[in-house]
Design a protein around this motif. Structure first.
Motif, PDB file in Angstrom:
ATOM      1  N   VAL A  24       0.916  -1.040   0.335  1.00 41.01           N
ATOM      2  CA  VAL A  24       0.295   0.210   0.165  1.00 41.01           C
ATOM      3  C   VAL A  24       0.669   0.849  -0.424  1.00 41.01           C
ATOM      4  N   ASN A  25       1.768   1.146   0.062  1.00 44.79           N
ATOM      5  CA  ASN A  25       2.826   2.326   0.414  1.00 44.79           C
ATOM      6  C   ASN A  25       3.517   2.164  -0.600  1.00 44.79           C
ATOM      7  N   SER A  26       3.792   1.549  -1.677  1.00 44.82           N
ATOM      8  CA  SER A  26       4.390   1.660  -3.318  1.00 44.82           C
ATOM      9  C   SER A  26       3.894   1.359  -4.755  1.00 44.82           C
ATOM     10  N   THR A  27       2.205   1.115  -4.399  1.00 40.99           N
ATOM     11  CA  THR A  27       1.796   0.662  -6.024  1.00 40.99           C
ATOM     12  C   THR A  27       0.607   1.550  -5.374  1.00 40.99           C
ATOM     13  N   PRO A  28      -0.243   1.769  -6.719  1.00 40.40           N
ATOM     14  CA  PRO A  28      -1.496   2.143  -6.490  1.00 40.40           C
ATOM     15  C   PRO A  28      -2.400   2.020  -6.405  1.00 40.40           C
ATOM     16  N   PHE A  29      -2.877   0.710  -5.737  1.00 41.19           N
ATOM     17  CA  PHE A  29      -3.437   0.150  -5.288  1.00 41.19           C
ATOM     18  C   PHE A  29      -4.340  -0.118  -4.299  1.00 41.19           C
ATOM     19  N   ALA A  30      -5.689   0.238  -4.222  1.00 42.71           N
ATOM     20  CA  ALA A  30      -6.430   0.850  -3.024  1.00 42.71           C
ATOM     21  C   ALA A  30      -6.812  -0.452  -2.273  1.00 42.71           C
ATOM     22  N   SER A  31      -7.299  -1.558  -3.279  1.00 47.34           N
ATOM     23  CA  SER A  31      -7.724  -2.857  -2.517  1.00 47.34           C
ATOM     24  C   SER A  31      -6.505  -4.118  -3.386  1.00 47.34           C
ATOM     25  N   GLY A  32      -6.886  -4.691  -2.925  1.00 49.07           N
ATOM     26  CA  GLY A  32      -6.398  -5.873  -3.707  1.00 49.07           C
ATOM     27  C   GLY A  32      -6.290  -7.111  -2.996  1.00 49.07           C
ATOM     28  N   ILE A  33      -5.142  -8.102  -3.537  1.00 51.80           N
ATOM     29  CA  ILE A  33      -4.898  -9.890  -2.396  1.00 51.80           C
ATOM     30  C   ILE A  33      -3.747  -9.076  -3.193  1.00 51.80           C
ATOM     31  N   THR A  34      -2.948  -9.651  -1.455  1.00 51.49           N
ATOM     32  CA  THR A  34      -0.943  -9.879  -2.026  1.00 51.49           C
ATOM     33  C   THR A  34      -1.202 -11.556  -1.894  1.00 51.49           C
ATOM     34  N   VAL A  35       0.194 -12.036  -1.700  1.00 53.23           N
ATOM     35  CA  VAL A  35       0.812 -12.832  -1.827  1.00 53.23           C
ATOM     36  C   VAL A  35       2.170 -13.010  -1.657  1.00 53.23           C
ATOM     37  N   ASP A  36       2.606 -13.431  -0.290  1.00 48.15           N
ATOM     38  CA  ASP A  36       4.203 -13.953  -0.296  1.00 48.15           C
ATOM     39  C   ASP A  36       4.843 -15.199   0.095  1.00 48.15           C
ATOM     40  N   ILE A  37       5.365 -15.515  -1.410  1.00 48.10           N
ATOM     41  CA  ILE A  37       5.660 -16.873  -1.294  1.00 48.10           C
ATOM     42  C   ILE A  37       6.651 -16.992  -0.479  1.00 48.10           C
ATOM     43  N   GLY A  38       7.416 -17.437   0.528  1.00 51.68           N
ATOM     44  CA  GLY A  38       8.778 -17.329   1.135  1.00 51.68           C
ATOM     45  C   GLY A  38       8.953 -18.799   0.323  1.00 51.68           C
ATOM     46  N   GLY A  39       9.807 -19.341   0.974  1.00 49.25           N
ATOM     47  CA  GLY A  39      10.023 -20.169   1.070  1.00 49.25           C
ATOM     48  C   GLY A  39       9.676 -21.487   2.091  1.00 49.25           C
ATOM     49  N   GLY A  40       8.895 -21.094   3.092  1.00 54.00           N
ATOM     50  CA  GLY A  40       8.521 -21.822   3.948  1.00 54.00           C
ATOM     51  C   GLY A  40       6.932 -21.786   4.900  1.00 54.00           C
ATOM     52  N   SER A  41       6.406 -20.703   4.335  1.00 53.53           N
ATOM     53  CA  SER A  41       5.180 -19.958   4.634  1.00 53.53           C
ATOM     54  C   SER A  41       4.798 -19.404   3.250  1.00 53.53           C
ATOM     55  N   THR A  42       3.327 -19.049   3.223  1.00 48.75           N
ATOM     56  CA  THR A  42       2.545 -18.617   2.242  1.00 48.75           C
ATOM     57  C   THR A  42       1.348 -17.385   2.530  1.00 48.75           C
TER      58      THR A  42
END
Length: 508
Positions: free
Chosen positions: A124-142
């Motif tokens: 939210v601090n670096s993109t223009p999206f006011a609403s959305g779904i984020t996905v952060d897939i790491g090595g051991g968790s998502t």
């Protein structure tokens, strides 16, 4: 003068990174060092979720190598955070003690909420999206979040990531058709549990190394003309295309694939499967890449804690102020140019010679304020430098297409130069869009001429149509001769596009 520096160590399940930020002349911190080690701590978690001594040794050895860097830079304020591999370890107390005893660092284990929240903050601090779904897939968790009107609504942390999915479902380096079927079945079963995900029809915003690699592969594949992946957009078809490409080559070719880090070659396919299914579940055609992630979220929280403002009020305005400081923009002059451009545009709209939407006005305002930015480098070739600087600099809050629109309008010199600049990006726009941006560029150029001496003397602008002639009445509070000279010289660009003769009347 000694520069202020700040560092974050991010202990992930796949990689461990040290990032050093240095405060620049605009007052903001920018990334100055980024050191990565592929530790794959997740591989050292046994069936009882004990991080084996071998894994602890890898962690300590990596941190000691980072310590050499932090000592060299004489860093005192270092945040050291750990995610899933350490969080899931039942012997985390002994891991924390070992890090405390053998290194300069004090490790903090992030909770599932903290990890998800930091990803959301970064987006939210670096993109223009006011609403959305984020996905952060790491090595051991998502981590998956849903945010609306820039507020976090729901989050969930799944105890699997690209590395653990590979371990669980893929015996070799790349999955067989049968393994892919099992993996897809598992992902469906897991993600379908979250009722707040289904049919949201919002952009899916990917965070982390696997998402970044997918975007880089696609950019290389289509010979994308811009540099940088932050805020890069892909369609569902684009994601499918990358998925098909990854599965069409053998592992040795995969390791050499442009855009893909060699150390991610064996885990990229499971990661892309996560993105594919989430897009289907959300029912979205938009995938966006955020290069800013967990580390940036930690950083935003830390640097704004004195202001109780972890979410910026307006991302583009923050970016504009950074540009203003970096390129010595005269803010008063920029405001007056923007104001004159808006007045001219509204007058033309009233006569039916122009039709603008809210987004066009936002772009016009920003482009006007950035007009002639390139004079910071060289006044003679200012237009050329303006287009290059704005087209090739990542600007938080502006998607790549928007950035090129701003660059085209803010660098407008004449219609011929406009055509040359847009040449590489022509397929991004239709003819009507290009005609509009060229016309707005000519309006901005005229508005800039009205403040040629930077005295900010223009108070009102009115327009009336007299047969095939447009007459601008410009009220000024001081002598206007220098401005009049520049306007008479530059009005031809607007005349050509409106196909009308333009006269200016100045008065006090």
């Amino acid at each position: 003068m000694e520069q202020e520096k700040y560092a974050i160590i991010d202990i992930g399940s796949n990689t461990i990174r040290l990032v050093i930020y240095t405060r620049d002349k605009s007052g903001r911190f920018t990334e100055s060092e980024n050191v990565k080690a592929v530790a794959r701590l997740r591989n050292y978690l046994n069936e009882d979720n004990v991080l084996k001594q071998e894994g602890i040794d890898v962690l300590i050895k990596t941190l000691k190598s980072f310590q050499e860097v932090t000592r060299h830079h004489q860093l005192k304020d270092i945040k050291c955070v750990a995610t899933a591999a350490v969080r899931q370890a039942v012997n985390q107390d002994s891991i924390l003690a070992a890090v405390e005893k053998e290194t300069d660092f004090t490790m903090r284990i992030l909770s599932e909420f903290e990890e998800a929240n930091y990803g959301y903050l970064a987006v939210v601090n670096s993109t223009p999206f006011a609403s959305g779904i984020t996905v952060d897939i790491g090595g051991g968790s998502t981590e998956v979040t849903y945010f609306h009107n820039r507020q976090l609504i729901f989050f969930y942390s799944f105890p699997f990531g690209a590395l653990s999915l590979k371990q669980q479902f893929v015996e070799g380096n790349t999955p067989t058709k049968g393994e892919l079927r099992e993996l897809r079945s598992f992902l469906k079963e897991q993600f379908d549990q979250l009722e707040w995900l289904a049919d949201k029809r919002l952009p899916l915003i990917g965070i982390g190394g696997s998402a970044r690699n997918m975007a880089q592969i696609h950019q290389e594949h289509i010979e994308y003309p811009l540099s940088g992946v932050h805020q890069y957009m892909m369609s569902r078809d684009d994601v499918e295309e990358v998925s098909d490409l990854l599965k069409s080559v053998d592992f040795s070719e995969l390791q050499r694939l442009e855009g893909l880090s060699k150390d991610r070659a064996d885990i990229i396919i499971p990661a892309v499967e996560v993105f594919r299914y989430l897009m289907e579940l959300i029912d979205t055609k938009q995938f966006a890449l955020s290069r800013k992630g967990l580390r940036d979220g930690v950083f935003y929280e830390e640097t704004t804690k004195d202001f109780d403002l972890s979410v910026f009020p307006n991302v583009v305005e923050e970016s504009f102020h950074e540009l203003a400081i970096d390129y010595d923009i005269n803010l008063t002059h920029a405001f007056h140019v923007a104001n004159s451009a808006l007045l001219i545009s509204k007058e033309l709209e009233e006569l039916g010679l122009l039709s603008l939407e809210e987004l066009d006005y936002k772009r016009l305002k920003l482009s006007s304020a950035l007009y002639n930015l390139g004079s910071y480098i060289d006044s003679e070739s200012s237009h050329q430098h303006t287009f290059y600087l704005l087209g090739n600099r990542t600007i938080d809050g502006l998607l790549h297409k928007d950035r090129i629109v701003i660059a085209l309008m803010a660098s407008f010199k004449n219609k011929e130069v406009f055509k040359r600049n847009v040449n590489v990006y022509e397929e991004w726009f239709n003819k009507e869009e290009l005609a509009k941006y060229s016309l707005l560029g000519a309006i901005i150029k005229l508005a800039y001429s009205l403040n040629a001496t930077k005295r900010d003397i223009v108070e009102t602008i009115e327009l009336e149509e007299n047969e095939d002639k447009l007459v601008f009445s410009v009220q000024c509070r001081e002598d206007w001769k220098p401005e009049q000279y520049q306007v008479e010289k530059q009005k031809k660009h607007l005349e050509k596009q409106l196909k009308k003769t333009i006269d200016f009347k100045f008065y006090k």
